[in-house]
Design an enzyme around this catalytic site. Structure first.
Site, PDB file in Angstrom:
ATOM      1  N   ASN A  67      -7.308  51.169  51.529  1.00  0.00           N
ATOM      2  CA  ASN A  67      -7.637  52.381  52.275  1.00  0.00           C
ATOM      3  C   ASN A  67      -8.002  52.115  53.734  1.00  0.00           C
ATOM      4  OD1 ASN A  67     -10.047  51.260  50.837  1.00  0.00           O
ATOM      5  ND2 ASN A  67     -11.126  52.795  52.051  1.00  0.00           N
ATOM      6  N   HIS A  68      -8.253  50.852  54.108  1.00  0.00           N
ATOM      7  CA  HIS A  68      -8.534  50.525  55.507  1.00  0.00           C
ATOM      8  C   HIS A  68      -7.290  49.981  56.225  1.00  0.00           C
ATOM      9  CE1 HIS A  68     -12.796  51.331  55.388  1.00  0.00           C
ATOM     10  NE2 HIS A  68     -12.950  50.564  54.324  1.00  0.00           N
TER      11      HIS A  68
END
Length: 264
Positions: A67-68
């Site tokens: 997700n980063h």
């Protein structure tokens, strides 16, 4: 085929740990292919081209994300040119990069697939349907398939393990930074681990400095999280795969502290 998977590498402490320990892990396990999750490698958020290049120089063959993925903007400039890095495949179709890669090393070929969960994370396309699509494509080239399922909910990860049992060689969870104790080989021959854990400071909270995390929990106010530089721990897993069938023959968790390494 012997595969070494390294859990979420967090910041400088995590990178330093990998650089130090990787030669020992290579000597112990003699892996053909090494995969690592690098989505927290740059100060806890995303990855840079320089860091990815260092990982490859150290002997890591493939990098998965989460997700980063987009937290470092320079990734947009090179992700389409780096076939050894995969971001979650169920991101929007317009997203640059790829969600699956064929990694060739040590005379072996391994498909790596990256997926992101939807429970308690930003909305994305269905990871289960995307898994169907990519596993089918991968099996046209190799039966050795590793799936990094970057997800928050343990239930969603366990569901993915059962869903891909007999179709993937290893389904390993990332994202929570806490290694789970449920390593197993499912009835269909798929090795499974809910979360591989992390590489980084064991003196912080999930690799971040304690004070800012405690401040946020106590006050409910925003806080800037900074990567902790305390003594590290390293988590991951080793899996041995029958190339003819794609089934896992052995699965072993890896759990090491800085103190353990100094005693080697």
């Amino acid at each position: 085929m012997k595969v070494l998977f390294i859990g979420d590498i967090v910041g400088n402490a995590g990178r330093d740990a990998v650089k130090r320990v990787l030669p020992s892990l290579r000597e112990k396990y003699n892996p053909h292919i090494i995969i690592a999750n690098g989505e927290n490698a740059a100060a806890g958020r995303g990855i840079t081209r320089k860091i990815a290049s260092e990982f490859f120089e150290w002997g890591i063959h493939g990098i998965t994300m989460g997700n980063h993925t987009w937290d470092n903007r320079d990734l947009f400039e090179w992700i389409d040119d780096e076939p050894r890095l995969v971001r979650p495949a169920n991101f929007a179709p317009e997203a640059p990069g790829q969600g699956m890669a064929m990694i060739k090393a040590g005379g072996k070929q391994l498909a790596i697939i990256n997926l992101q969960g939807r429970a308690f994370l930003p909305p994305n396309d269905c990871p289960f349907r995307k898994a169907d699509e990519l596993v089918e494509q991968a099996r046209e080239k190799t039966k050795a398939i590793l799936v990094d399922f970057h997800a928050e909910a343990t239930s969603e990860k366990i569901a993915m393990g059962w869903y891909l049992d007999g179709r993937a060689s290893f389904v390993v969870g990332t994202h929570t930074h806490v290694q789970t104790n449920d390593d197993t080989i499912l009835p269909g021959g798929t090795a499974y681990l809910t979360d591989s854990g992390m590489v980084g400071s064991k003196e912080g909270v999930l690799g971040m400095q304690r004070d800012s995390v405690l401040y946020k929990f106590k006050t409910g106010l925003p806080a800037r999280f900074v990567v902790d530089e305390g003594k590290w721990h390293l988590h991951g897993a080793f899996v041995q795969i029958d190339e003819a069938t794609g089934k896992a023959e052995r699965l072993e968790k890896i759990r090491m502290t800085e103190e353990d390494w100094l005693l080697l």
